[in-house]
Design an enzyme around this catalytic site. Structure first.
Site, mmCIF file in Angstrom:
data_model
loop_
_atom_site.group_PDB
_atom_site.id
_atom_site.type_symbol
_atom_site.label_atom_id
_atom_site.label_comp_id
_atom_site.label_asym_id
_atom_site.label_seq_id
_atom_site.Cartn_x
_atom_site.Cartn_y
_atom_site.Cartn_z
ATOM 1 N N ASP A 144 12.825 12.653 -4.309
ATOM 2 C CA ASP A 144 12.350 11.793 -3.220
ATOM 3 C C ASP A 144 13.222 10.542 -3.101
ATOM 4 O O ASP A 144 12.732 9.418 -3.027
ATOM 5 C CB ASP A 144 10.876 11.442 -3.436
ATOM 6 C CG ASP A 144 10.162 11.115 -2.116
ATOM 7 O OD1 ASP A 144 10.739 11.397 -1.037
ATOM 8 O OD2 ASP A 144 9.040 10.581 -2.158
ATOM 9 N N GLU B 292 0.866 -1.172 0.000
ATOM 10 C CA GLU B 292 0.000 0.000 0.000
ATOM 11 C C GLU B 292 0.906 1.227 0.000
ATOM 12 O O GLU B 292 1.721 1.387 0.899
ATOM 13 C CB GLU B 292 -0.844 -0.058 1.289
ATOM 14 C CG GLU B 292 -1.989 0.912 1.393
ATOM 15 C CD GLU B 292 -3.128 0.602 0.421
ATOM 16 O OE1 GLU B 292 -3.566 -0.562 0.366
ATOM 17 O OE2 GLU B 292 -3.557 1.542 -0.285
HETATM 18 O O1 3AM Z 1 4.433 -1.913 1.196
HETATM 19 P P1 3AM Z 1 5.884 -2.241 0.964
HETATM 20 O O2 3AM Z 1 6.817 -1.223 1.526
HETATM 21 O O3 3AM Z 1 6.244 -3.654 1.288
HETATM 22 O O4 3AM Z 1 8.059 -1.574 -2.324
HETATM 23 C C1 3AM Z 1 6.809 -1.019 -2.597
HETATM 24 C C2 3AM Z 1 5.920 -0.970 -1.353
HETATM 25 O O5 3AM Z 1 6.104 -2.138 -0.618
HETATM 26 C C3 3AM Z 1 5.989 -1.896 -3.509
HETATM 27 O O6 3AM Z 1 4.648 -1.567 -3.252
HETATM 28 C C4 3AM Z 1 4.534 -0.998 -1.950
HETATM 29 C C5 3AM Z 1 3.848 0.338 -2.022
HETATM 30 O O7 3AM Z 1 4.610 1.254 -2.758
HETATM 31 N N1 3AM Z 1 6.272 -1.621 -4.925
HETATM 32 C C6 3AM Z 1 6.073 -0.449 -5.564
HETATM 33 N N2 3AM Z 1 6.446 -0.572 -6.852
HETATM 34 C C7 3AM Z 1 6.889 -1.838 -7.023
HETATM 35 C C8 3AM Z 1 7.433 -2.562 -8.131
HETATM 36 N N3 3AM Z 1 7.592 -1.981 -9.327
HETATM 37 C C9 3AM Z 1 6.784 -2.508 -5.790
HETATM 38 N N4 3AM Z 1 7.139 -3.781 -5.628
HETATM 39 C C10 3AM Z 1 7.652 -4.408 -6.722
HETATM 40 N N5 3AM Z 1 7.783 -3.834 -7.942
#
Ligand code: 3AM
Length: 391
Positions: A233, A122
């Site tokens: 960021d 999320e």
């Molecule tokens: O909620 P967590 O922190 O586990 O790492 C990102 C985050 O994980 C993951 O989605 C969550 C909300 O940003 N995320 C974002 N883009 C991603 C991608 N391209 C991704 N995970 C894998 N590939």
């Protein structure tokens, strides 16, 4: 700063270094603050006064640095900082943004293109899913935004425009965006190793591993800065890894394009603990703010979290603006190359701060392990995640 921006922020304050008793501060257009070395500020707006009371900034610090205190108070009251509630929706020309967004969005129905969606996280802008791209059979990440797009059309439009025009092996690849019902789906390369935050919070990284991550991120920054863009960021949450040890930069929502005419920015964007002093002080800034944030990212890799995280945000901002980051907790545990590299990122004086290109040639980067050397970290973080999911 353009007149429009001056109006937007009501910032007509003159900066004075030599503080004398009762010298007036034109904090904004219509707020006049006096400084008295006995009592501190008089005439601060009520909201600022209560912020200052709960900030953790001491009276001595106010006396020593009244100018910096006013800067961080003013900064805290600007509405675009992450982690801060928006006071009201940003005035944007929605018709123009909508038109631009329309040109970026595919007309295809994403429900026909992707299958087997499984939620993986999320984010601040929406939920992220892993799914299979039917045409290629490959896994993709889908960021699905609902309500957020209505209120933040400009951010979404910017993120898509910046991502689709940033093609580099260290930048998460953009696949496409699609509209279905009220939601916008942004498809991108799936990074199956998760974010660097998960790694830094549970693993002790070695110097060669830290150097390897820095090298990959610097390659991305060198490319982005070469396009005259600022990411704005940089932090471990926005660094994604694969189980092959690849390292890529993600989240382009706050990326800014500079032009020949506009070579500096001054809007408040980013996440407080990673922000460069010039940005906090409301000065014009350029690509070097990303280099500062890379220095903070190094502290995260070395110590698990950014400096000042235990302080209330306002005091942290004040400390960054006045002192720069604190020394490493265990300076003797790190090599001279490591410390010199970090000092070149965390240089308060912008003109002396190194560029991405210079840092890529720094001796510390020669210590980098191969990408394969990062795989054990990814596995450890994933194992930990699985254990947490089982609880
Ligand atoms: O909620 P967590 O922190 O586990 O790492 C990102 C985050 O994980 C993951 O989605 C969550 C909300 O940003 N995320 C974002 N883009 C991603 C991608 N391209 C991704 N995970 C894998 N590939």
């Amino acid at each position: 700063m353009s007149n429009k921006e001056k109006k937007l922020f009501g910032k007509f304050r003159k900066k004075k270094k030599d503080i004398v008793i009762s010298r007036p501060y034109n904090v904004t257009h219509d707020i006049h603050v006096d400084f008295n070395s006995e009592t501190g500020f008089t005439g601060l707006p009520k909201q600022w006064e209560s912020l200052l009371k709960t900030s953790g900034i001491t009276k001595e610090e106010v006396h020593q640095n009244p100018d910096a205190v006013l800067d961080v108070l003013e900064f805290q009251n600007k509405p675009t900082m992450k982690g801060q509630k928006k006071q009201e929706a940003q005035p944007t020309n929605t018709t123009n943004v909508q038109r631009k967004l329309d040109t970026l969005i595919s007309k295809e129905d994403p429900n026909q293109l992707f299958t087997g969606l499984k939620k993986i996280g999320e984010g601040s802008t929406g939920s992220v899913y892993v799914a299979t791209h039917k045409a290629t059979g490959k896994q993709v990440a889908l960021k699905i935004m609902g309500e957020f797009i209505q209120q933040n059309m400009k951010v979404v439009e910017n993120e898509i425009a910046m991502m689709r025009s940033s093609k580099h092996k260290n930048v998460v690849e953009y696949i496409g965006s699609y509209l279905t019902g009220d939601s916008l789906w942004v498809a991108m390369e799936y990074m199956d190793g998760g974010s660097l935050t998960e790694i830094v919070s549970i693993c002790k990284m070695s110097e060669p591993q830290i150097a390897a991550v820095c090298k990959e991120i610097l390659r991305a920054l060198n490319y982005i800065h070469g396009l005259n863009r600022i990411h704005r960021d940089i932090k471990s949450d926005n660094v994604l890894l694969s189980t092959k040890g690849e390292v890529k930069l993600a989240d382009f929502g706050y990326c800014a394009q500079l032009t020949d005419e506009v070579t500096k920015r001054n809007s408040v964007v980013g996440t407080p603990y990673w922000m460069a002093p010039e940005l906090i002080r409301g000065q014009d800034y350029g690509v070097k703010v990303d280099i500062w944030s890379l220095g903070i990212l190094m502290v995260e890799m070395a110590e698990g979290e950014p400096p000042y995280l235990d302080y209330p945000p306002l005091r942290a901002l004040f400390l960054i603006a006045t002192h720069g980051p604190p020394d490493l907790k265990e300076p003797d545990s790190w090599s001279s190359e490591f410390k010199d590299f970090m000092a070149k990122c965390l240089e308060k004086e912008v003109t002396s701060r190194a560029t991405a290109d210079q840092l890529l040639r720094h001796p510390f980067i020669r210590k980098a392990c191969s990408l394969r050397g990062l795989i054990p970290l990814v596995h450890k973080a994933k194992e930990n995640q699985t254990n947490l999911d089982d609880i």
